[in-house]
Design an enzyme around this catalytic site. Structure first.
Site, PDB file in Angstrom:
ATOM      1  N   THR A  24     -19.349  26.025   9.103  1.00  0.00           N
ATOM      2  CA  THR A  24     -18.753  24.692   9.129  1.00  0.00           C
ATOM      3  C   THR A  24     -19.684  23.724   8.409  1.00  0.00           C
ATOM      4  O   THR A  24     -20.862  23.641   8.733  1.00  0.00           O
ATOM      5  CB  THR A  24     -18.562  24.253  10.599  1.00  0.00           C
ATOM      6  OG1 THR A  24     -17.560  25.086  11.168  1.00  0.00           O
ATOM      7  CG2 THR A  24     -18.147  22.798  10.704  1.00  0.00           C
ATOM      8  N   GLN A  98     -11.302  31.882   8.560  1.00  0.00           N
ATOM      9  CA  GLN A  98     -11.571  31.931  10.002  1.00  0.00           C
ATOM     10  C   GLN A  98     -10.691  30.904  10.701  1.00  0.00           C
ATOM     11  O   GLN A  98     -10.836  29.699  10.491  1.00  0.00           O
ATOM     12  CB  GLN A  98     -13.038  31.634  10.317  1.00  0.00           C
ATOM     13  CG  GLN A  98     -13.335  31.901  11.797  1.00  0.00           C
ATOM     14  CD  GLN A  98     -14.715  31.459  12.241  1.00  0.00           C
ATOM     15  OE1 GLN A  98     -15.100  30.321  12.017  1.00  0.00           O
ATOM     16  NE2 GLN A  98     -15.455  32.347  12.888  1.00  0.00           N
ATOM     17  N   HIS A 174     -11.269  33.381  15.312  1.00  0.00           N
ATOM     18  CA  HIS A 174     -12.506  32.804  15.853  1.00  0.00           C
ATOM     19  C   HIS A 174     -12.471  32.864  17.382  1.00  0.00           C
ATOM     20  O   HIS A 174     -11.951  31.988  18.046  1.00  0.00           O
ATOM     21  CB  HIS A 174     -12.643  31.356  15.379  1.00  0.00           C
ATOM     22  CG  HIS A 174     -14.015  30.779  15.569  1.00  0.00           C
ATOM     23  ND1 HIS A 174     -14.997  31.391  16.317  1.00  0.00           N
ATOM     24  CD2 HIS A 174     -14.582  29.638  15.087  1.00  0.00           C
ATOM     25  CE1 HIS A 174     -16.091  30.645  16.290  1.00  0.00           C
ATOM     26  NE2 HIS A 174     -15.866  29.575  15.555  1.00  0.00           N
ATOM     27  N   ASN A 177     -18.286  31.202  20.049  1.00  0.00           N
ATOM     28  CA  ASN A 177     -18.926  29.872  20.035  1.00  0.00           C
ATOM     29  C   ASN A 177     -18.281  28.790  20.894  1.00  0.00           C
ATOM     30  O   ASN A 177     -18.379  27.603  20.584  1.00  0.00           O
ATOM     31  CB  ASN A 177     -19.048  29.371  18.585  1.00  0.00           C
ATOM     32  CG  ASN A 177     -19.989  30.250  17.777  1.00  0.00           C
ATOM     33  OD1 ASN A 177     -20.657  31.110  18.346  1.00  0.00           O
ATOM     34  ND2 ASN A 177     -20.040  30.050  16.481  1.00  0.00           N
ATOM     35  N   TYR A 179     -15.095  27.983  21.559  1.00  0.00           N
ATOM     36  CA  TYR A 179     -13.812  27.370  21.241  1.00  0.00           C
ATOM     37  C   TYR A 179     -12.710  28.019  22.106  1.00  0.00           C
ATOM     38  O   TYR A 179     -13.007  28.816  22.984  1.00  0.00           O
ATOM     39  CB  TYR A 179     -13.547  27.428  19.733  1.00  0.00           C
ATOM     40  CG  TYR A 179     -14.611  26.635  19.001  1.00  0.00           C
ATOM     41  CD1 TYR A 179     -14.743  25.256  19.234  1.00  0.00           C
ATOM     42  CD2 TYR A 179     -15.534  27.233  18.163  1.00  0.00           C
ATOM     43  CE1 TYR A 179     -15.743  24.515  18.639  1.00  0.00           C
ATOM     44  CE2 TYR A 179     -16.547  26.492  17.561  1.00  0.00           C
ATOM     45  CZ  TYR A 179     -16.649  25.141  17.801  1.00  0.00           C
ATOM     46  OH  TYR A 179     -17.648  24.402  17.230  1.00  0.00           O
ATOM     47  N   ARG A 226     -14.110  37.584  15.698  1.00  0.00           N
ATOM     48  CA  ARG A 226     -15.518  37.235  15.922  1.00  0.00           C
ATOM     49  C   ARG A 226     -15.739  36.860  17.393  1.00  0.00           C
ATOM     50  O   ARG A 226     -14.994  36.060  17.956  1.00  0.00           O
ATOM     51  CB  ARG A 226     -15.915  36.053  15.031  1.00  0.00           C
ATOM     52  CG  ARG A 226     -17.420  35.849  15.004  1.00  0.00           C
ATOM     53  CD  ARG A 226     -17.853  34.851  13.941  1.00  0.00           C
ATOM     54  NE  ARG A 226     -19.140  35.278  13.385  1.00  0.00           N
ATOM     55  CZ  ARG A 226     -20.126  34.459  13.065  1.00  0.00           C
ATOM     56  NH1 ARG A 226     -19.988  33.159  13.194  1.00  0.00           N
ATOM     57  NH2 ARG A 226     -21.273  34.938  12.586  1.00  0.00           N
ATOM     58  N   ASN A 234     -22.061  24.706  23.953  1.00  0.00           N
ATOM     59  CA  ASN A 234     -20.939  23.958  24.558  1.00  0.00           C
ATOM     60  C   ASN A 234     -20.724  24.284  26.041  1.00  0.00           C
ATOM     61  O   ASN A 234     -19.626  24.137  26.566  1.00  0.00           O
ATOM     62  CB  ASN A 234     -19.612  24.200  23.807  1.00  0.00           C
ATOM     63  CG  ASN A 234     -19.632  23.633  22.401  1.00  0.00           C
ATOM     64  OD1 ASN A 234     -20.461  22.783  22.088  1.00  0.00           O
ATOM     65  ND2 ASN A 234     -18.723  24.073  21.560  1.00  0.00           N
ATOM     66  N   GLY A 310     -25.954  33.504   7.787  1.00  0.00           N
ATOM     67  CA  GLY A 310     -25.538  32.111   7.879  1.00  0.00           C
ATOM     68  C   GLY A 310     -26.442  31.206   7.055  1.00  0.00           C
ATOM     69  O   GLY A 310     -26.152  30.903   5.897  1.00  0.00           O
TER      70      GLY A 310
END
Ligand SMILES: Cc1cc2nc3c(=O)[nH]c(=O)nc-3n(C[C@H](O)[C@H](O)[C@H](O)COP(=O)(O)O)c2cc1C
Length: 358
Positions: A24, A98, A174, A177, A179, A226, A234, A310
């Site tokens: 991102t 993604q 996705h 992480n 979400y 992923r 988060n 990354g």
């Protein structure tokens, strides 16, 4: 070096096992439309075995006047992404999109007027949403009703149809992480008592429905997922991550998708990759602080098939060539990770360019 040898990933033959991780960069334009600057950025990195795009929103309630993350829920966004995929293909590359839904990791200011963040349960994430008024704490989300869940599955499916029109080579779901999909998966954020909560067999239902819907459009050989078992980003937590993610690998194996992409930092004490490797029959991609030698080792010992990079990819558009030559890497500049223009985005030099400067 095995890392630089070709690999058959589902329907594609990749020239190497070096994957550009989804990154991102918050540089999409008004309307959440991918820009020509983004097309340049991705095309510069077309020598990757596979590029995975930055997280791309499927939620049509996303505020489109906030120039930040790209979306894929309308025709203008298809046109923006088409420019990116055309550039990447012209440069000889391959790119998956993604697809993501932020769920509770959002804020009313990131959504259309009157819309509110939604999640499996009304439990706020920890941390801040990046809004036009600066970082603001994640609010308590509204728990999705049972009737709303299939609508979100349909949003992923719609984005997957648009992804074909936009010229992508495949889709990465996705599920990592913190979400929405991850919020369903992990017990700390999912306290539902219906078919989507409770035991892992239920918590995984949303991920499987999304993945199946996308695979119905693309074919399993062009779909990957992923996951990030250890990420507490988060405010994510799970009572039993080993059981949760082992079950996820089993269920995804049954679907027969092309790959599982695991974020698992190098040196993780309870590393899951070797265990999931035995369960999941498709390809395994690992990510998390890899350098060339560690990547080569994890492929050589059979734990993974591919490695995603990354920060190294942010700063080194010609990463496979640098690995081939054993050349030093440009350091990544953190202040330009999120937002801004070409600086720290399309101006990292390649090896050849550096020689000219020298
Ligand atoms: C600036 C930045 C943006 C990222 N954006 C995403 C993203 O959109 N989707 C995602 O799954 N992971 C994202 N990640 C995580 C990376 O894909 C990768 O897993 C992580 O950086 C670890 O790999 P590395 O140590 O090689 O950087 C991001 C990481 C960074 C540094």
């Amino acid at each position: 070096m095995k890392l630089l040898e070709p690999f058959n990933l589902g329907a594609l033959t990749l020239p190497s096992r070096v994957v550009m991780a989804p990154l991102t960069r918050r540089r999409a334009g008004h309307g959440k439309i991918a820009t020509s600057l983004m097309a340049d950025h991705y095309a510069q990195r077309a020598s990757a075995g596979l590029i995975i795009s930055e997280s791309t929103e499927v939620d049509p309630r996303s505020a489109i006047d906030v120039p930040t993350r790209p979306g894929l829920f309308n025709a203008d966004q298809v046109a923006g992404w088409r420019r990116v995929t055309d550039h990447v293909h012209l440069a000889g590359g391959r790119i998956f999109v993604q697809l993501s839904h932020l769920g509770r990791a959002s804020h009313p200011l990131l959504l259309a007027e009157g819309a509110e963040p939604v999640a499996p349960s009304a439990i706020a994430g920890q941390g801040n949403a990046f809004t036009r008024e600066g970082p603001l704490p994640f609010p308590v989300p509204r728990a999705l009703t049972l009737a709303e869940i299939p609508q979100i599955v349909d949003q992923f499916a719609h984005a997957a149809i648009l992804a074909r029109e936009a010229g992508f080579d495949g889709v990465e779901v996705h599920g990592a992480n913190g979400y929405l999909i991850d919020q369903f998966l992990r017990s700390g954020s999912n306290q539902r008592t219906d078919d989507y909560g409770g035991p892992i067999q239920n918590r995984i239902r949303f991920l499987l429905e999304v993945t199946e819907a996308i695979a119905a459009i693309w074919g399993v050989e062009r779909v990957g997922v992923r996951l990030s078992p250890w990420n507490d980003f988060n405010g994510m937590a799970d009572a039993n991550p080993v059981e949760t993610f082992q079950y996820a690998a089993e269920a995804l194996d049954q679907l027969g998708i092309a790959y599982l992409h695991l974020i698992e930092p190098v040196g993780q004490k309870r590393a899951l990759a070797p265990r999931l490797r035995r369960i999941f029959g498709g390809a395994l991609i690992v990510a998390g602080s890899y350098d060339r030698d560690r990547a080569e080792a994890v492929i050589a010992d059979g734990t993974a098939d591919l490695v995603a990079f990354g920060e190294s990819y942010i700063a080194n558009p010609d990463l496979p060539e640098r690995f081939r030559q054993g050349a030093p890497l440009n350091p990544a500049i953190r202040s330009t990770f999120y937002g801004g223009g070409a600086a720290g985005y399309t101006d990292y030099p390649t090896l050849g360019a550096q020689e000219v400067v020298l």
